[in-house]
Design a protein around this motif. Structure first.
Motif, mmCIF file in Angstrom:
data_model
loop_
_atom_site.group_PDB
_atom_site.id
_atom_site.type_symbol
_atom_site.label_atom_id
_atom_site.label_comp_id
_atom_site.label_asym_id
_atom_site.label_seq_id
_atom_site.Cartn_x
_atom_site.Cartn_y
_atom_site.Cartn_z
ATOM 1 N N ALA A 96 130.397 44.163 -5.396
ATOM 2 C CA ALA A 96 130.315 44.214 -7.553
ATOM 3 C C ALA A 96 129.533 44.075 -7.429
ATOM 4 O O ALA A 96 128.286 43.798 -8.042
ATOM 5 C CB ALA A 96 131.950 43.999 -8.272
ATOM 6 N N GLN A 97 129.418 42.511 -8.055
ATOM 7 C CA GLN A 97 128.194 41.426 -7.689
ATOM 8 C C GLN A 97 126.967 41.658 -7.153
ATOM 9 O O GLN A 97 126.302 41.226 -7.858
ATOM 10 C CB GLN A 97 128.696 39.981 -7.408
ATOM 11 C CG GLN A 97 129.663 38.948 -8.727
ATOM 12 C CD GLN A 97 130.441 37.896 -7.917
ATOM 13 O OE1 GLN A 97 130.654 37.596 -6.568
ATOM 14 N NE2 GLN A 97 129.606 37.365 -8.623
ATOM 15 N N ALA A 98 127.133 42.045 -5.716
ATOM 16 C CA ALA A 98 126.270 42.214 -5.235
ATOM 17 C C ALA A 98 125.653 43.694 -4.759
ATOM 18 O O ALA A 98 124.300 43.195 -5.645
ATOM 19 C CB ALA A 98 126.719 42.325 -3.370
ATOM 20 N N LEU A 99 126.266 44.675 -5.914
ATOM 21 C CA LEU A 99 125.696 46.165 -6.077
ATOM 22 C C LEU A 99 124.910 45.984 -7.529
ATOM 23 O O LEU A 99 124.020 46.296 -7.959
ATOM 24 C CB LEU A 99 126.827 46.856 -6.152
ATOM 25 C CG LEU A 99 127.686 47.548 -5.151
ATOM 26 C CD1 LEU A 99 128.443 48.078 -4.673
ATOM 27 C CD2 LEU A 99 125.880 48.773 -4.075
ATOM 28 N N ALA A 100 125.861 45.053 -8.438
ATOM 29 C CA ALA A 100 124.735 44.814 -9.803
ATOM 30 C C ALA A 100 123.561 44.468 -9.407
ATOM 31 O O ALA A 100 122.259 44.359 -9.900
ATOM 32 C CB ALA A 100 126.255 43.992 -10.668
ATOM 33 N N LEU A 101 123.484 43.609 -8.599
ATOM 34 C CA LEU A 101 122.991 42.427 -8.774
ATOM 35 C C LEU A 101 121.086 43.557 -8.344
ATOM 36 O O LEU A 101 120.002 43.224 -8.294
ATOM 37 C CB LEU A 101 122.513 41.394 -7.578
ATOM 38 C CG LEU A 101 122.769 40.173 -7.536
ATOM 39 C CD1 LEU A 101 122.595 39.311 -6.512
ATOM 40 C CD2 LEU A 101 122.478 39.535 -8.750
ATOM 41 N N GLN A 102 121.454 44.283 -7.426
ATOM 42 C CA GLN A 102 120.786 45.420 -6.680
ATOM 43 C C GLN A 102 120.217 46.413 -8.628
ATOM 44 O O GLN A 102 119.944 47.829 -8.340
ATOM 45 C CB GLN A 102 120.755 46.340 -6.212
ATOM 46 C CG GLN A 102 120.670 45.170 -4.918
ATOM 47 C CD GLN A 102 121.813 46.090 -3.234
ATOM 48 O OE1 GLN A 102 120.869 46.825 -2.708
ATOM 49 N NE2 GLN A 102 122.451 45.728 -2.884
ATOM 50 N N PHE A 105 124.953 50.330 -10.385
ATOM 51 C CA PHE A 105 125.796 50.271 -11.206
ATOM 52 C C PHE A 105 126.861 51.112 -11.610
ATOM 53 O O PHE A 105 127.674 51.772 -11.241
ATOM 54 C CB PHE A 105 125.473 49.801 -12.755
ATOM 55 C CG PHE A 105 124.049 48.313 -13.015
ATOM 56 C CD1 PHE A 105 124.749 47.369 -13.225
ATOM 57 C CD2 PHE A 105 123.640 49.256 -13.447
ATOM 58 C CE1 PHE A 105 124.472 46.076 -13.035
ATOM 59 C CE2 PHE A 105 122.397 47.566 -13.838
ATOM 60 C CZ PHE A 105 123.139 46.117 -13.884
ATOM 61 N N ALA A 106 125.629 52.377 -11.175
ATOM 62 C CA ALA A 106 126.548 53.729 -10.380
ATOM 63 C C ALA A 106 127.494 54.202 -9.408
ATOM 64 O O ALA A 106 128.379 53.741 -9.331
ATOM 65 C CB ALA A 106 125.468 54.653 -10.666
ATOM 66 N N GLY A 107 126.630 52.294 -8.281
ATOM 67 C CA GLY A 107 127.435 53.029 -6.836
ATOM 68 C C GLY A 107 128.333 51.508 -7.177
ATOM 69 O O GLY A 107 129.586 51.759 -6.457
ATOM 70 N N LEU A 108 128.345 50.685 -8.161
ATOM 71 C CA LEU A 108 129.698 49.665 -8.253
ATOM 72 C C LEU A 108 130.343 50.555 -8.564
ATOM 73 O O LEU A 108 132.128 50.408 -7.803
ATOM 74 C CB LEU A 108 128.880 48.689 -8.807
ATOM 75 C CG LEU A 108 130.176 47.615 -9.415
ATOM 76 C CD1 LEU A 108 129.011 46.987 -10.098
ATOM 77 C CD2 LEU A 108 131.544 47.661 -10.177
ATOM 78 N N LEU A 109 130.718 51.485 -10.112
ATOM 79 C CA LEU A 109 131.699 51.959 -10.116
ATOM 80 C C LEU A 109 131.973 53.207 -8.848
ATOM 81 O O LEU A 109 133.349 53.572 -8.991
ATOM 82 C CB LEU A 109 131.250 52.487 -11.172
ATOM 83 C CG LEU A 109 130.521 52.145 -12.673
ATOM 84 C CD1 LEU A 109 129.878 52.665 -13.674
ATOM 85 C CD2 LEU A 109 132.019 51.311 -13.318
ATOM 86 N N ALA A 133 129.516 47.168 -15.142
ATOM 87 C CA ALA A 133 128.592 47.834 -14.561
ATOM 88 C C ALA A 133 127.995 49.031 -16.374
ATOM 89 O O ALA A 133 127.208 49.163 -16.316
ATOM 90 C CB ALA A 133 128.722 48.684 -13.699
ATOM 91 N N HIS A 134 129.727 49.385 -16.994
ATOM 92 C CA HIS A 134 129.510 50.829 -17.493
ATOM 93 C C HIS A 134 128.010 49.668 -18.697
ATOM 94 O O HIS A 134 127.715 50.505 -19.322
ATOM 95 C CB HIS A 134 130.870 50.242 -18.562
ATOM 96 C CG HIS A 134 131.267 51.688 -17.428
ATOM 97 N ND1 HIS A 134 131.550 52.427 -17.519
ATOM 98 C CD2 HIS A 134 133.209 51.008 -17.287
ATOM 99 C CE1 HIS A 134 132.283 52.891 -16.289
ATOM 100 N NE2 HIS A 134 133.128 52.161 -16.113
ATOM 101 N N LEU A 135 127.952 48.860 -19.118
ATOM 102 C CA LEU A 135 127.595 47.917 -20.254
ATOM 103 C C LEU A 135 126.342 47.867 -19.988
ATOM 104 O O LEU A 135 125.347 48.478 -20.482
ATOM 105 C CB LEU A 135 128.395 45.926 -19.734
ATOM 106 C CG LEU A 135 127.966 45.857 -21.661
ATOM 107 C CD1 LEU A 135 127.918 45.906 -22.954
ATOM 108 C CD2 LEU A 135 128.356 44.390 -21.861
ATOM 109 N N ALA A 136 125.917 47.417 -18.405
ATOM 110 C CA ALA A 136 124.271 47.816 -18.296
ATOM 111 C C ALA A 136 123.846 49.047 -18.353
ATOM 112 O O ALA A 136 122.933 49.200 -18.787
ATOM 113 C CB ALA A 136 124.283 47.121 -16.772
ATOM 114 N N LEU A 137 125.030 50.153 -18.373
ATOM 115 C CA LEU A 137 125.162 52.118 -18.498
ATOM 116 C C LEU A 137 125.033 51.612 -20.149
ATOM 117 O O LEU A 137 124.665 53.263 -19.965
ATOM 118 C CB LEU A 137 125.895 52.853 -17.361
ATOM 119 C CG LEU A 137 125.454 52.631 -15.807
ATOM 120 C CD1 LEU A 137 126.184 52.399 -15.198
ATOM 121 C CD2 LEU A 137 124.027 53.201 -15.577
#
Length: 716
Positions: A96-102, A105-109, A133-137
């Motif tokens: 989850a952290q790795a996907l957030a770094l990229q 966020f949709a991929g994380l969810l 992720a929701h917050l970033a979106l």
């Protein structure tokens, strides 16, 4: 060699290699303890080369990639660990952290969910990361729900509590965010991310030293977390401590190698020192590693502008303007770039919407005025430039810094010096000449202003603007006849130069000739029926003549002709409040856009309307916004103090009155002391009321109210 022997040799080699993996792991741990992340990565790669199935090495490498902000590398390693059989709780939160770094966020969810095989604490952490992720979106409600679910599983989950603080930051509720972060740090003093978040809040609010301290603490807590260095370096940059920035860059490169963050900070430091070549080199490193880095694209455009490569600047700045629509800073430098390219039409295309969105931005107004000047529309040019100086008379040193979106120091002497330098350089940004004249006017150096305007006339022989500036200098010096003659010459150069007509009206008013002024305003409206200044002036003349109905009619006409303009609405609101018609005033204020409603003048009137209607708690909230917008304004604190007293909060009111009194260094507003004394009388603190009345007598020796207040205190 037989096949059997060969097989035995290969097996022995594999066993030997596998045996080396723990050694590499141990070396990696030692390097990490020393803060050498770069060498730790090398050793972990060696461990995996020796034993590709070594799950612990793969998980540690993935976690290290997260610290180094290498999201892609971390994602690959975490997924491989999962394929090798690592427990979901070991690799799913890291994924989850790795996907957030990229920023995926949709991929994380989609890819990351908690499951029942994980303990409650791990599930809570995953839910918190989903909340991030929701917050970033900008899915705020979903983010809050995820954080609440996490806290229901683990009430002390630091990530979820951090997320709740970030929700407050996203809502720009800075005080509540700061309070929540203070509590979080008290509960988790070693949580570096909370320190970084609090540092960001402090930096946004301009409390740079506090921010610097928080980032330094975050670095001490987590020396391998690159975000701490980035925040520290950016804050040091804002404090103009370039040596400290370069120390951060050196340490980042020692720990993490040539990461883009280090190159970006290096570029900022080089740019601050006007080392444009080094700045460009460092920015190219950033953009090679991350072509979508918006700040690097913007700065590369600015650097290209500074180097005189206007085509390249236009290319990058146009690209970033499309990615970040509505940014005043980008609009400024892009507009200036297009002016350098003599492309006034495209400059106006970017500057006009920016001015409409930020009508109080003096730099945008000055640039737009210059664009219209370049296009040959002298009336609009002069109008926008005059508005720029009216809004920011002490920031006249715009010069090249104007194009780069940097404010002047506010030191008028330095501003004039800078402008003189700009004129000597014979640059094509003519607002330097114009603002030089206006700066002399601000300092009341009228002879110098007339001389500078004459020099401008040599450069612009067919323009009405130099004559208009000469007229302004004569008018400011009280030489009405010479002023009117200069404005008349401006109109000879361009009969449609409505600014000249407006200024002839000003001369007429200064000479106590309201009928002549009215005729000039009518002439302006005949040429430009929606001219806001002329309509407001007609309303003012009607008000002075005692014709309130006509004044309101002109203001309504102005409001309908220019629905985007704030002043007609505010003038109407003031009229309604004077008559006690709070409902009409409130309805007008309710129709303002959010940007207009946030202007200090609108906040002041809204607070006054709420006070007049008896809604004291709302008045306190509104006037608190006003003092946040104008922390040095005496009247803002005075009105807030009145509202707090009306709401029954005497302690807060006393504090606000005290703040207003402290700010009124010129002793120009006796109402502040009257209000404070009346407050003390109401609170039955008679010695305090007596002290205020004595202080007021010293400050305003001719004010009878000071003695009446003393008498009231003695009587009480």
């Amino acid at each position: 060699m037989t096949l059997c022997a060969a097989a035995m040799l290969l097996a022995a080699t594999a066993k030997l290699a596998a045996a080396d993996a723990p050694t590499y792991m141990a070396d990696a741990q030692k390097y990490l303890e020393k803060g050498d992340a770069k060498s730790a990565v090398i050793q972990l790669k060696n461990a995996l080369q020796a034993d590709p199935g070594h799950i612990e090495a793969r998980l540690l490498l993935a976690a290290l990639y997260v610290r180094l902000a290498d999201g892609l590398g971390a994602e690959k390693e975490f997924k491989r660990a999962g394929q090798l059989g690592a427990a979901t709780s070991q690799w799913v939160p890291g994924l989850a952290q790795a996907l957030a770094l990229q920023n995926d966020f949709a991929g994380l969810l989609e890819q990351v969910q908690p499951d029942s095989s994980m303990n409650a604490a791990v599930q809570a952490s995953i839910l918190a990361l989903r909340g991030h992720a929701h917050l970033a979106l900008q899915q705020i409600e979903e983010a809050v729900a995820a954080y609440d679910q996490a806290l229901a599983l683990d009430a002390q989950n630091g990530l979820a509590r951090l997320g709740k603080a970030r929700v407050l930051v996203s809502r720009q509720d800075w005080e509540a965010a700061r309070t929540e972060l203070d509590r979080l740090i008290e509960a988790f003093p070693d949580l570096a991310e909370a320190r970084i978040e609090r540092g960001d809040v402090a930096r946004i609010r301009g409390d740079l030293q506090t921010a610097l301290d928080d980032f330094a603490k975050a670095i001490a807590l987590a020396p391998n977390n690159v975000r701490g260095y980035v925040g520290h370096g950016m804050t040091a940059m804002a404090l103009q401590q370039t040596d400290l920035v370069m120390a951060d860059v050196t340490e980042m490169r020692r720990r993490f190698g040539e990461v883009p963050f280090a190159s970006y900070l290096h570029a900022l430091a080089a740019f601050a020192k006007r080392d444009l070549d080094t700045a460009a080199e460092q920015l190219q490193l950033v953009l090679r590693a991350n072509p979508g880095h918006l700040q690097a694209q913007f700065l590369f455009g600015v650097v290209s502008y500074g180097k005189g490569d206007y085509r390249l600047a236009d290319e990058y700045l146009s690209r970033i303007a499309g990615s970040v629509p509505g940014s005043a800073g980008i609009s400024k430098v892009l507009g200036a770039t297009r002016l350098k390219l003599k492309d006034s039409e495209r400059a106006i295309a970017v500057l006009l919407p920016a001015v409409e969105a930020s009508p109080q931005d003096a730099q945008l107004l000055a640039l737009l005025g210059n664009a219209y000047m370049q296009q040959g529309d002298h009336s609009k040019a002069s109008d926008y430039l005059a508005r720029a100086v009216e809004l920011s008379p002490d920031q006249a040193g715009l010069r090249t810094q104007l194009a780069l979106g940097r404010l002047a120091t506010g030191d008028t002497d330095s501003a004039i010096s800078n402008l003189e330098s700009a004129v000597e350089l014979d640059q094509d940004l003519l607002q330097a000449d114009i603002l030089l004249v206006l700066s002399y006017l601000t300092k009341k150096e009228y002879a110098s202003a007339i001389e500078a305007a004459g020099a401008l006339g040599q450069r612009m022989p067919d323009s009405p603007i130099p004559h208009n500036l000469t007229g302004l200098a004569y008018l400011a010096g009280g030489q009405l006849e010479q002023a009117d003659a200069a404005f008349a010459k401006a109109l000879e150069k361009d009969p449609d130069f409505v600014v000249g007509l407006m200024n002839r009206a000003r001369v007429a008013l200064a000479g106590a000739q309201p009928d002549a002024a009215r005729a000039y305003y009518q002439a302006v409206l005949a040429k430009q029926s929606d001219h806001l200044g002329a309509m407001l002036a007609m309303a003012s003349l009607a008000q002075q003549a005692g014709d309130a109905t006509a004044a309101e009619s002109w203001l309504e006409r102005a409001r309908k002709a220019r629905p985007d303009a704030l002043q007609p609405v505010l003038s109407l609101v003031e009229q309604h409040l004077r008559r006690g018609d709070v409902l009409k005033a409130t309805n007008l204020l309710a129709g303002l856009t959010s940007a207009q409603a946030g202007q200090p003048a609108a906040l002041r009137l809204k607070g006054m309307a709420q006070l007049q209607s008896g809604d004291f708690s709302s008045a306190v909230r509104t006037l608190t916004q006003l003092v946040e917008a104008q922390p040095e304004a005496v009247e803002a604190w005075f009105q807030l103090a009145r509202a707090q007293a009306a709401a029954g909060d005497m302690a807060a009111s006393r504090s606000s009155f005290g703040r207003a009194a402290a700010l009124d260094g010129a002793n120009s507003i006796p109402l502040v002391w009257i209000g404070l004394a009346e407050l003390e009388l109401r609170a039955q603190d008679y010695p305090a009321a007596l002290a205020v009345s004595k202080d007021m007598q010293a400050r305003f020796p001719g004010n009878a109210m000071a003695f009446e207040l003393e008498a009231a205190a003695h009587r009480a």
